[in-house]
Design a protein around this motif. Structure first.
Motif, PDB file in Angstrom:
ATOM      1  N   HIS A  46       0.814  -1.210   0.000  1.00 60.35           N
ATOM      2  CA  HIS A  46       0.000   0.000   0.000  1.00 60.35           C
ATOM      3  C   HIS A  46       0.854   1.269   0.000  1.00 60.35           C
ATOM      4  N   ALA A  47       2.032   1.175  -0.591  1.00 55.52           N
ATOM      5  CA  ALA A  47       2.913   2.348  -0.645  1.00 55.52           C
ATOM      6  C   ALA A  47       2.295   3.480  -1.460  1.00 55.52           C
ATOM      7  N   ASP A  48       1.439   3.135  -2.409  1.00 60.60           N
ATOM      8  CA  ASP A  48       0.765   4.169  -3.206  1.00 60.60           C
ATOM      9  C   ASP A  48      -0.448   4.740  -2.489  1.00 60.60           C
ATOM     10  N   GLY A  49      -0.722   4.250  -1.304  1.00 59.93           N
ATOM     11  CA  GLY A  49      -1.822   4.780  -0.519  1.00 59.93           C
ATOM     12  C   GLY A  49      -3.090   3.954  -0.638  1.00 59.93           C
ATOM     13  N   TYR A  50      -4.152   4.460  -0.032  1.00 60.12           N
ATOM     14  CA  TYR A  50      -5.457   3.800  -0.042  1.00 60.12           C
ATOM     15  C   TYR A  50      -6.414   4.645  -0.876  1.00 60.12           C
ATOM     16  N   PRO A  51      -6.837   4.144  -2.040  1.00 61.24           N
ATOM     17  CA  PRO A  51      -7.714   4.934  -2.919  1.00 61.24           C
ATOM     18  C   PRO A  51      -9.060   5.227  -2.261  1.00 61.24           C
ATOM     19  N   SER A 108     -10.223  -4.369   8.374  1.00 61.31           N
ATOM     20  CA  SER A 108     -11.012  -3.347   7.698  1.00 61.31           C
ATOM     21  C   SER A 108     -11.006  -3.608   6.198  1.00 61.31           C
ATOM     22  N   PRO A 109     -11.994  -3.073   5.472  1.00 53.32           N
ATOM     23  CA  PRO A 109     -12.062  -3.306   4.029  1.00 53.32           C
ATOM     24  C   PRO A 109     -11.017  -2.514   3.256  1.00 53.32           C
ATOM     25  N   VAL A 110     -10.468  -3.115   2.214  1.00 51.42           N
ATOM     26  CA  VAL A 110      -9.527  -2.449   1.319  1.00 51.42           C
ATOM     27  C   VAL A 110      -9.870  -2.820  -0.121  1.00 51.42           C
ATOM     28  N   GLY A 111      -9.374  -2.001  -1.028  1.00 49.94           N
ATOM     29  CA  GLY A 111      -9.541  -2.299  -2.451  1.00 49.94           C
ATOM     30  C   GLY A 111     -10.904  -1.901  -2.983  1.00 49.94           C
ATOM     31  N   ILE A 135     -33.371 -13.731   7.286  1.00 50.56           N
ATOM     32  CA  ILE A 135     -32.579 -12.757   6.543  1.00 50.56           C
ATOM     33  C   ILE A 135     -32.567 -13.146   5.063  1.00 50.56           C
ATOM     34  N   GLU A 136     -32.875 -12.198   4.193  1.00 53.30           N
ATOM     35  CA  GLU A 136     -32.775 -12.414   2.756  1.00 53.30           C
ATOM     36  C   GLU A 136     -31.804 -11.387   2.178  1.00 53.30           C
ATOM     37  N   ILE A 137     -30.772 -11.858   1.540  1.00 55.35           N
ATOM     38  CA  ILE A 137     -29.795 -10.978   0.914  1.00 55.35           C
ATOM     39  C   ILE A 137     -30.374 -10.442  -0.393  1.00 55.35           C
ATOM     40  N   LEU A 138     -30.409  -9.113  -0.534  1.00 60.30           N
ATOM     41  CA  LEU A 138     -30.896  -8.481  -1.753  1.00 60.30           C
ATOM     42  C   LEU A 138     -29.768  -7.942  -2.619  1.00 60.30           C
ATOM     43  N   ASP A 139     -28.716  -7.437  -1.983  1.00 61.52           N
ATOM     44  CA  ASP A 139     -27.587  -6.852  -2.709  1.00 61.52           C
ATOM     45  C   ASP A 139     -26.472  -6.633  -1.698  1.00 61.52           C
ATOM     46  N   GLY A 140     -25.305  -6.293  -2.156  1.00 66.87           N
ATOM     47  CA  GLY A 140     -24.242  -6.048  -1.200  1.00 66.87           C
ATOM     48  C   GLY A 140     -22.928  -5.640  -1.815  1.00 66.87           C
ATOM     49  N   LEU A 141     -22.063  -5.090  -0.952  1.00 63.40           N
ATOM     50  CA  LEU A 141     -20.679  -4.764  -1.292  1.00 63.40           C
ATOM     51  C   LEU A 141     -19.785  -5.699  -0.495  1.00 63.40           C
ATOM     52  N   LEU A 142     -18.803  -6.298  -1.150  1.00 64.26           N
ATOM     53  CA  LEU A 142     -17.863  -7.175  -0.454  1.00 64.26           C
ATOM     54  C   LEU A 142     -16.448  -6.751  -0.808  1.00 64.26           C
ATOM     55  N   PHE A 143     -15.700  -6.362   0.222  1.00 66.15           N
ATOM     56  CA  PHE A 143     -14.333  -5.887   0.058  1.00 66.15           C
ATOM     57  C   PHE A 143     -13.351  -7.005   0.397  1.00 66.15           C
ATOM     58  N   ASP A 144     -12.100  -6.799   0.013  1.00 65.38           N
ATOM     59  CA  ASP A 144     -11.018  -7.640   0.516  1.00 65.38           C
ATOM     60  C   ASP A 144     -10.736  -7.254   1.963  1.00 65.38           C
ATOM     61  N   ASP A 145     -10.303  -8.216   2.753  1.00 66.31           N
ATOM     62  CA  ASP A 145      -9.909  -7.933   4.136  1.00 66.31           C
ATOM     63  C   ASP A 145      -8.519  -7.311   4.152  1.00 66.31           C
ATOM     64  N   GLY A 146      -8.339  -6.305   4.996  1.00 66.82           N
ATOM     65  CA  GLY A 146      -7.034  -5.670   5.141  1.00 66.82           C
ATOM     66  C   GLY A 146      -6.851  -5.150   6.551  1.00 66.82           C
ATOM     67  N   LYS A 147      -5.724  -4.477   6.792  1.00 71.09           N
ATOM     68  CA  LYS A 147      -5.412  -3.953   8.123  1.00 71.09           C
ATOM     69  C   LYS A 147      -4.924  -2.502   8.026  1.00 71.09           C
ATOM     70  N   PRO A 148      -5.664  -1.637   7.357  1.00 66.99           N
ATOM     71  CA  PRO A 148      -5.200  -0.255   7.211  1.00 66.99           C
ATOM     72  C   PRO A 148      -5.178   0.528   8.516  1.00 66.99           C
ATOM     73  N   LEU A 149      -5.955   0.101   9.509  1.00 69.92           N
ATOM     74  CA  LEU A 149      -6.036   0.832  10.774  1.00 69.92           C
ATOM     75  C   LEU A 149      -5.316   0.122  11.914  1.00 69.92           C
ATOM     76  N   ASP A 150      -4.803  -1.042  11.674  1.00 69.27           N
ATOM     77  CA  ASP A 150      -4.290  -1.884  12.753  1.00 69.27           C
ATOM     78  C   ASP A 150      -3.104  -1.241  13.464  1.00 69.27           C
ATOM     79  N   PRO A 188     -15.439   6.030   4.244  1.00 66.08           N
ATOM     80  CA  PRO A 188     -16.628   5.656   5.017  1.00 66.08           C
ATOM     81  C   PRO A 188     -16.774   4.152   5.186  1.00 66.08           C
ATOM     82  N   GLU A 189     -16.131   3.361   4.321  1.00 65.59           N
ATOM     83  CA  GLU A 189     -16.217   1.909   4.459  1.00 65.59           C
ATOM     84  C   GLU A 189     -15.549   1.436   5.743  1.00 65.59           C
ATOM     85  N   TRP A 190     -14.526   2.152   6.210  1.00 71.95           N
ATOM     86  CA  TRP A 190     -13.859   1.781   7.463  1.00 71.95           C
ATOM     87  C   TRP A 190     -14.756   2.105   8.659  1.00 71.95           C
TER      88      TRP A 190
END
Length: 717
Positions: free
Chosen positions: A360-365, A415-418, A504-519, A615-617
């Protein structure tokens, strides 16, 4: 109409406006009293919405919105017919009718460390629940939505097709990167406007303050400190409230105080890399930013209440707390600088943990503006809810407060990344049970249709949109169906709670890769917090113990408000216009204050190009914290804690990190982030609080009573 008559009518119109604003304030109080009476009537077995509505001067729908238990059968049927089924686009969740064999909930994903594969395995091995959930492929016949669900605001959805796919991207040329500069320090003084005590460096002075206007404060401080100050922290006195009796709302009084003319000064227009322009109107922790007419001085007046409650500490102790805070942070960041607010400082410290090498040297988009807007509209913050009779007794045996220590620090390890993937109902349904469980343990944000079980008898689990901007409530009435957005930890809690699984019925969603930007950032803050907390308990000097305790709370604020700053809400700009130039007030502005000389207004300007907007974090952490308020596992103690582990009917309220119950709980406490601290205990019988103010009054009395009991315990021994 001549000019004289025109100006006279304008003056009359302003007087009408002032009277209307006062009348609106009175109306708010009357409506609150009316709603309380309606809820009181609703507790009666004979209560009938058709009789209450004309007595209250409201429609049936209004009555049901205030007291959902009064919904007539006809209105329920109409609501059910108006709710779209969408069965062809919803995905059932495999394994939802299973739970741990010991009858307790499995932990929410964000509430405990460990790889998702481990949690998935424990879920697969679960025994069948004695309360099987209804089949998920079709809506349950008994799951009729209450009328209030239809009256709630509707949350946005992701558009279908190419338009929705376009959302799943990042904003071009905008990313969080490691800074190549050091923040500028500001010369700071600490002032108690109630006593006039001023602390500048190691000097304590006493000012003569004939009043507490901003003009008087600036004049007195710059007379006592000839070289001036760039930041004036108010430790006590709340000078912005000194004419509160002249205004219908607290915010009006603050705006008038901030915008009162000051000879030789004007509103600051900002400077430096951390420039902030204009005043910040807040009812209790405002910020006044001023610059001298000659441009030589820039100063801000702000409250230490942004950082911590000073608990009556004198300005010298408050200054010592900031010095301790800075020294402790410097042990982890050699370029740490305390800025004006904990949100600014916390986020600045986080940027200094962004790697300069590696993945993540180029940062977090930064996400696309569409996804940021979606998260802003659908991801609520901490849970705030007051549960009133008849859901709880009219008379409480006690009110006991359990507060999660440094709660958000428990939920920063993942936290989510990507760029997120869009997970449609069809995609989710095509996955195996293992893949579905892994997705819910991952970093996701899901649009779901939820049904409360028919025999449910406890508090609500998932947030639902309520009338009003960004307002949330937590439906708990059996059979209620609603559509909402929620994070994986909360959904998993709904499926595996210790009482009964929800549908629970899933209608739609966002799924990110797992990361540790805040760890790394959170670990350093936790170490700083631990060091200061230890010093607060061990230091031989009572004043230094107090300072260390305040500094440890400031670290909590760095993390809490730092996380909040990632959410990036649409920016509100505050401005002033002379009353003689009313036509220059922007057309889309809301007038928030006025004096004889000027009008104060604010208007939204949308999202800015903020490189640190994530806001995803914030959404992921908030979801994990809300889930842990309901149930979290204490692995070392082989037990669970949270509201769902208290008896039904015993939970009175939630306030962000705290839960209020009527019966004592044996939840373990080891002083670690996320542990439940027994913070207040008020013996009953007590009338159940009907308003937030009543709850806070009981809360404060409970804290004082518990402190008194704790202080007396050693003497009794």
């Amino acid at each position: 109409m001549d000019t004289k008559t025109y100006n006279a009518v304008l003056a009359e119109l302003r007087a009408d406006r002032d009277e209307i604003k006062k009348a609106r304030a009175a109306l708010v109080r009357l409506e609150a009293a009316r709603d309380k009476r309606i809820r009181t009537l609703a507790a009666c077995e004979k209560a009938n919405a058709e009789r209450i509505a004309p007595a209250a001067g409201l429609s049936l729908a209004d009555i049901v919105q205030i007291a959902p238990s009064l919904a007539p059968d006809k209105l329920l049927a109409e609501t059910q017919e108006s709710t779209p089924a969408r069965t062809s686009t919803s995905a059932p969740i495999a394994g939802q009718s299973t739970m741990p064999a010991d009858g307790r909930t499995a932990p929410a994903a964000a509430a405990q460390p460990g790889p998702p594969e481990t949690h998935a395995a424990s879920f697969r091995q679960a025994a069948p629940t004695p309360h099987p959930a209804p089949a998920l492929s079709e809506p349950a016949a008994a799951a009729e939505p209450v009328a209030a669900a239809a009256l709630s605001r509707e949350l946005p959805s992701i558009p279908e097709g190419a338009e929705g796919d376009r959302w799943f991207s990042h904003t071009p040329n905008l990313a969080s990167t490691h800074p190549n500069f050091t923040q500028q320090t500001r010369s700071t003084v600490f002032l108690d406007t109630a006593t006039g005590v001023l602390v500048h460096r190691d000097q304590t002075l006493r000012l003569n303050l004939p009043d507490t206007t901003a003009a008087t404060i600036l004049q007195a401080v710059f007379h006592a400190v000839p070289e001036g100050a760039e930041r004036i922290f108010i430790t006590a006195g709340d000078p912005w409230h000194h004419q509160v009796d002249r205004h219908p709302f607290l915010k009006d009084a603050v705006a008038a105080w901030l915008n009162a003319p000051i000879p030789g000064w004007r509103t600051d227009t900002g400077r430096g890399k951390d420039k902030m322009a204009g005043h910040f109107v807040h009812p209790r922790n405002p910020v006044g930013r001023y610059q001298s007419d000659n441009g030589q001085h820039h100063v801000e007046i702000r409250s230490v209440g942004e950082w911590f409650d000073p608990e009556g500490a004198d300005p010298a102790v408050v200054r010592d707390a900031f010095v301790l805070l800075w020294k402790t942070l410097r042990a982890h960041w050699n370029d740490a600088v305390l800025m004006g607010s904990p949100s600014q400082t916390g986020r600045d410290l986080w940027t200094r943990t962004i790697p300069t090498r590696g993945q993540h040297a180029d940062g977090y988009p930064v996400l696309s503006e569409e996804l940021r807007g979606l998260l802003h509209a659908t991801a609520g913050q901490g849970r705030t809810e007051l549960i009133t009779p008849p859901a709880v007794p009219d008379q409480l045996p006690a009110l006991i407060e359990y507060d999660r220590t440094f709660a958000y620090a428990k939920h920063t390890w993942k936290s989510p990344v990507g760029t997120p993937r869009r997970i449609t109902a069809a995609t989710f349904a095509s996955w195996s049970e293992k893949e579905q469980i892994k997705a819910l343990y991952g970093c996701g944000h899901w649009q779901v249709r939820v049904t409360v079980p028919d025999t449910w008898n406890h508090v609500g689990i998932l947030p639902a949109p309520a009338p009003g901007d960004r307002a949330w409530h937590y439906p708990a009435k059996p059979g209620t169906t609603f559509t909402t957005w929620a994070g994986g930890p909360e959904i998993y809690t709904a499926l595996t709670n210790p009482i009964q699984p929800w549908r629970i019925e899933i209608l739609d969603g966002l799924l990110f890769d797992d990361g540790k930007p805040l760890d790394d950032w959170a670990k350093k803050l936790k170490e700083a917090w631990s060091a200061l907390a230890a010093q607060a308990g061990l230091h031989g000097d009572p004043a230094q113990r107090h300072a260390a305790r305040l500094a440890s709370r400031a670290v909590r604020s760095l993390l809490l408000y730092g996380i909040g700053s990632f959410a990036q809400r649409p920016r509100m700009v505050t401005g002033t216009t002379p009353r003689t130039m009313e036509r220059d007030v922007p057309a889309d502005a809301e007038i928030i204050g006025f004096t004889d000389e000027q009008i104060t207004w604010q208007r939204p300007t949308g999202f800015t190009r903020d490189p640190n907007a994530h806001p995803e974090w914030a959404a992921t952490i908030w979801s994990g914290a809300r889930a842990a308020l309901l149930s979290q596992r204490h692995r070392d103690d082989n037990t669970h804690a949270g509201a769902l582990h208290a008896p039904p009917g015993s939970v009175i309220a939630f306030r962000t990190d705290a839960v209020y119950v009527t019966t004592p709980q044996s939840w373990p406490y080891h002083g670690q982030p996320g542990d439940y601290l027994h913070k207040g205990h008020l013996a009953g019988p007590l009338p159940a609080p009907a308003t937030e103010d009543e709850l806070l009054t009981l809360r404060d009395a409970g804290r004082a009573a518990l402190q008194k009991t704790a202080a007396a315990a050693p003497r009794e021994a």
